[in-house]
Design a protein around this motif. Structure first.
Motif, PDB file in Angstrom:
ATOM      1  N   TYR A  92     -14.574 -45.995  29.805  1.00  0.00           N
ATOM      2  CA  TYR A  92     -14.652 -46.817  31.009  1.00  0.00           C
ATOM      3  C   TYR A  92     -16.029 -47.449  31.172  1.00  0.00           C
ATOM      4  N   GLU A  93     -17.089 -46.677  30.927  1.00  0.00           N
ATOM      5  CA  GLU A  93     -18.459 -47.167  31.145  1.00  0.00           C
ATOM      6  C   GLU A  93     -18.749 -48.421  30.328  1.00  0.00           C
ATOM      7  N   TYR A  94     -18.438 -48.377  29.039  1.00  0.00           N
ATOM      8  CA  TYR A  94     -18.796 -49.509  28.184  1.00  0.00           C
ATOM      9  C   TYR A  94     -17.784 -50.648  28.285  1.00  0.00           C
ATOM     10  N   ASP A  95     -16.552 -50.315  28.611  1.00  0.00           N
ATOM     11  CA  ASP A  95     -15.560 -51.358  28.857  1.00  0.00           C
ATOM     12  C   ASP A  95     -15.939 -52.149  30.107  1.00  0.00           C
ATOM     13  N   LYS A  96     -16.390 -51.456  31.130  1.00  0.00           N
ATOM     14  CA  LYS A  96     -16.800 -52.128  32.367  1.00  0.00           C
ATOM     15  C   LYS A  96     -18.018 -53.015  32.118  1.00  0.00           C
ATOM     16  N   LEU A  97     -18.919 -52.557  31.268  1.00  0.00           N
ATOM     17  CA  LEU A  97     -20.099 -53.351  30.939  1.00  0.00           C
ATOM     18  C   LEU A  97     -19.687 -54.700  30.345  1.00  0.00           C
ATOM     19  N   ALA A  98     -18.714 -54.670  29.450  1.00  0.00           N
ATOM     20  CA  ALA A  98     -18.230 -55.906  28.830  1.00  0.00           C
ATOM     21  C   ALA A  98     -17.455 -56.758  29.835  1.00  0.00           C
ATOM     22  N   LEU A  99     -16.588 -56.123  30.621  1.00  0.00           N
ATOM     23  CA  LEU A  99     -15.785 -56.872  31.585  1.00  0.00           C
ATOM     24  C   LEU A  99     -16.650 -57.560  32.634  1.00  0.00           C
ATOM     25  N   ASP A 100     -17.682 -56.877  33.109  1.00  0.00           N
ATOM     26  CA  ASP A 100     -18.586 -57.488  34.091  1.00  0.00           C
ATOM     27  C   ASP A 100     -19.262 -58.724  33.491  1.00  0.00           C
ATOM     28  N   TYR A 101     -19.597 -58.640  32.206  1.00  0.00           N
ATOM     29  CA  TYR A 101     -20.247 -59.778  31.562  1.00  0.00           C
ATOM     30  C   TYR A 101     -19.299 -60.966  31.458  1.00  0.00           C
ATOM     31  N   ILE A 102     -18.101 -60.756  30.934  1.00  0.00           N
ATOM     32  CA  ILE A 102     -17.218 -61.909  30.724  1.00  0.00           C
ATOM     33  C   ILE A 102     -16.675 -62.461  32.039  1.00  0.00           C
ATOM     34  N   GLN A 103     -16.717 -61.660  33.093  1.00  0.00           N
ATOM     35  CA  GLN A 103     -16.314 -62.190  34.396  1.00  0.00           C
ATOM     36  C   GLN A 103     -17.315 -63.240  34.869  1.00  0.00           C
ATOM     37  N   SER A 104     -18.595 -63.039  34.508  1.00  0.00           N
ATOM     38  CA  SER A 104     -19.633 -64.016  34.878  1.00  0.00           C
ATOM     39  C   SER A 104     -19.834 -65.073  33.801  1.00  0.00           C
ATOM     40  N   ASN A 105     -19.309 -64.799  32.591  1.00  0.00           N
ATOM     41  CA  ASN A 105     -19.456 -65.713  31.454  1.00  0.00           C
ATOM     42  C   ASN A 105     -18.078 -65.897  30.815  1.00  0.00           C
ATOM     43  N   SER A 106     -17.235 -66.676  31.462  1.00  0.00           N
ATOM     44  CA  SER A 106     -15.820 -66.733  31.116  1.00  0.00           C
ATOM     45  C   SER A 106     -15.532 -67.380  29.760  1.00  0.00           C
ATOM     46  N   THR A 107     -16.519 -68.057  29.170  1.00  0.00           N
ATOM     47  CA  THR A 107     -16.287 -68.640  27.844  1.00  0.00           C
ATOM     48  C   THR A 107     -16.456 -67.613  26.728  1.00  0.00           C
ATOM     49  N   CYS A 108     -16.930 -66.434  27.071  1.00  0.00           N
ATOM     50  CA  CYS A 108     -17.141 -65.371  26.084  1.00  0.00           C
ATOM     51  C   CYS A 108     -15.833 -64.629  25.838  1.00  0.00           C
ATOM     52  N   ARG A 109     -15.481 -64.429  24.585  1.00  0.00           N
ATOM     53  CA  ARG A 109     -14.278 -63.666  24.218  1.00  0.00           C
ATOM     54  C   ARG A 109     -14.633 -62.193  24.053  1.00  0.00           C
ATOM     55  N   TYR A 110     -13.756 -61.332  24.527  1.00  0.00           N
ATOM     56  CA  TYR A 110     -13.971 -59.882  24.453  1.00  0.00           C
ATOM     57  C   TYR A 110     -12.927 -59.284  23.524  1.00  0.00           C
ATOM     58  N   ILE A 111     -13.395 -58.605  22.471  1.00  0.00           N
ATOM     59  CA  ILE A 111     -12.507 -57.904  21.539  1.00  0.00           C
ATOM     60  C   ILE A 111     -12.750 -56.410  21.703  1.00  0.00           C
ATOM     61  N   PHE A 112     -11.717 -55.697  22.071  1.00  0.00           N
ATOM     62  CA  PHE A 112     -11.814 -54.270  22.365  1.00  0.00           C
ATOM     63  C   PHE A 112     -11.067 -53.480  21.296  1.00  0.00           C
ATOM     64  N   LEU A 113     -11.756 -52.512  20.690  1.00  0.00           N
ATOM     65  CA  LEU A 113     -11.125 -51.680  19.679  1.00  0.00           C
ATOM     66  C   LEU A 113     -10.334 -50.576  20.364  1.00  0.00           C
ATOM     67  N   SER A 114      -9.031 -50.782  20.404  1.00  0.00           N
ATOM     68  CA  SER A 114      -8.134 -49.796  20.973  1.00  0.00           C
ATOM     69  C   SER A 114      -7.615 -48.908  19.843  1.00  0.00           C
ATOM     70  N   SER A 115      -6.529 -48.224  20.083  1.00  0.00           N
ATOM     71  CA  SER A 115      -6.010 -47.267  19.109  1.00  0.00           C
ATOM     72  C   SER A 115      -4.501 -47.183  19.225  1.00  0.00           C
ATOM     73  N   GLY A 116      -3.861 -46.841  18.108  1.00  0.00           N
ATOM     74  CA  GLY A 116      -2.430 -46.561  18.156  1.00  0.00           C
ATOM     75  C   GLY A 116      -2.115 -45.433  19.115  1.00  0.00           C
ATOM     76  N   ALA A 117      -3.114 -44.582  19.381  1.00  0.00           N
ATOM     77  CA  ALA A 117      -2.912 -43.459  20.304  1.00  0.00           C
ATOM     78  C   ALA A 117      -2.591 -43.934  21.718  1.00  0.00           C
ATOM     79  N   ALA A 118      -2.875 -45.211  22.023  1.00  0.00           N
ATOM     80  CA  ALA A 118      -2.570 -45.748  23.351  1.00  0.00           C
ATOM     81  C   ALA A 118      -1.075 -45.746  23.639  1.00  0.00           C
ATOM     82  N   TYR A 119      -0.258 -45.703  22.595  1.00  0.00           N
ATOM     83  CA  TYR A 119       1.183 -45.634  22.793  1.00  0.00           C
ATOM     84  C   TYR A 119       1.630 -44.275  23.320  1.00  0.00           C
ATOM     85  N   GLY A 120       0.802 -43.233  23.109  1.00  0.00           N
ATOM     86  CA  GLY A 120       1.221 -41.887  23.485  1.00  0.00           C
ATOM     87  C   GLY A 120       2.401 -41.451  22.638  1.00  0.00           C
ATOM     88  N   GLY A 121       3.118 -40.461  23.100  1.00  0.00           N
ATOM     89  CA  GLY A 121       4.339 -40.037  22.423  1.00  0.00           C
ATOM     90  C   GLY A 121       4.083 -39.258  21.153  1.00  0.00           C
TER      91      GLY A 121
END
Length: 310
Positions: A92-121
């Protein structure tokens, strides 16, 4: 292009940094918690000239970035098991850091390394474009925290359709620069080859799709270079998945891996046992992604080009 990379000390981030610095006309700002742990000495002087290494306290909204790539996470199952619920706060801490930035700099693209584990199960079958996330809300286990941290981040991202965010779900990754002290099935196998010892494995077959640096780099370039406004998640994949015993036979034939099947083996499953841990979701094609390797080809290429067995 000016790219900020969070979690630049991670294995997958270091591989990507090498690829970007050696092939692209770009500036890379690498953010880490400890600058002394990031070694760029294997890069050429020209590649190093494109890179600055910074601590997170130097990240601010006034800097001009065209993209942020967030690799912050846990690459080692033993460490994931050790830090437990802390992964929720770290993500959450570092995701928020990126989100706060792109909210003020909307031309910036954000690529987040997620995981297959997000599916759960339980991953009794491969996931696909119609798969639903499945966590047992009334009986959460310690193996769920990592996946939940990624799922929660993805839900925040989908809620911000006005921002350009691409979540990339990594299932299995292998590199010729891999740290062999990490406790994965594939690193256990490479250590056994190197040490000329027998790998002990259970009779349970597991199915995996190992993306390697070449194809991962291609996927990232697709995400960086797309001219469309995108807010979506894509799954990593190669030309085809494989299974544990095919890998073992392949490594035996190529590198004389010796292995024995035993009913009782010790192995860390920090995010739970997953028999079919790969995806048949091909939405990454929308980024122009076409993999070069299948899983066995990618593993062979990385082992042969590396110093892992020396």
């Amino acid at each position: 292009m000016h790219i900020a990379i969070f979690g630049a000390n991670s294995q997958i981030a270091k591989d990507l940094t090498h690829s970007l610095a050696t092939t692209q006309a770009c500036k890379l700002s690498l953010f880490v918690r400890d600058k002394s742990k990031l070694d760029l000495s294997k890069l050429t002087a020209r590649a190093q000239s494109k890179i600055e290494i910074l601590e997170y306290s130097f990240f601010n909204e006034k800097a001009q970035y065209d993209a942020i790539i967030n690799f912050v996470g846990v690459g080692d199952p033993a460490l994931a098991s050790k830090i437990g619920t802390s992964i929720l706060d770290i993500t959450y801490e570092y995701d928020k850091l990126a989100l706060d930035y792109i909210q003020s700099n909307s031309t910036c693209r954000y690529i987040f390394l997620s995981s297959g584990a997000a599916y759960g199960g339980s991953f009794d079958t491969p996931v696909n474009s119609k798969s639903q996330t499945n966590f047992d809300l009334n009986n959460l286990q310690k193996t769920d925290w990592y996946g939940i941290s990624k799922f929660y981040a993805e839900t925040r991202h989908r809620a911000r359709q006005d921002l350009s965010i691409i979540d990339i779900r990594v299932f299995n990754y292998f590199s010729g620069t891999q740290d062999l002290s990490t406790q994965y099935f594939i690193t256990d196998a490479i250590r056994s080859i190197k040490e000329k010892s027998k790998l002990k494995t259970s009779p349970l077959n597991i199915y995996r799709d190992y993306i390697t640096p070449t194809d991962f780099y291609s996927l990232i370039l697709g995400a960086l270079n797309s001219t469309n406004h995108l807010n979506l998640a894509v799954d990593c994949y190669t030309k085809s998945a494989t299974d544990k015993f095919s890998i073992l036979k392949h490594l035996h034939n190529l590198f004389d891996l010796q292995f024995v099947v035993e009913n009782e083996t010790s192995h860390i499953n920090a995010t739970g046992t997953k028999q079919y841990y790969f995806s048949e979701n091909r939405i990454a094609k929308t980024l122009g992604y076409e993999p070069i390797f299948d899983s066995l080809e990618g593993l062979s290429f990385e082992i042969e080009r590396s110093q892992l067995l020396k």
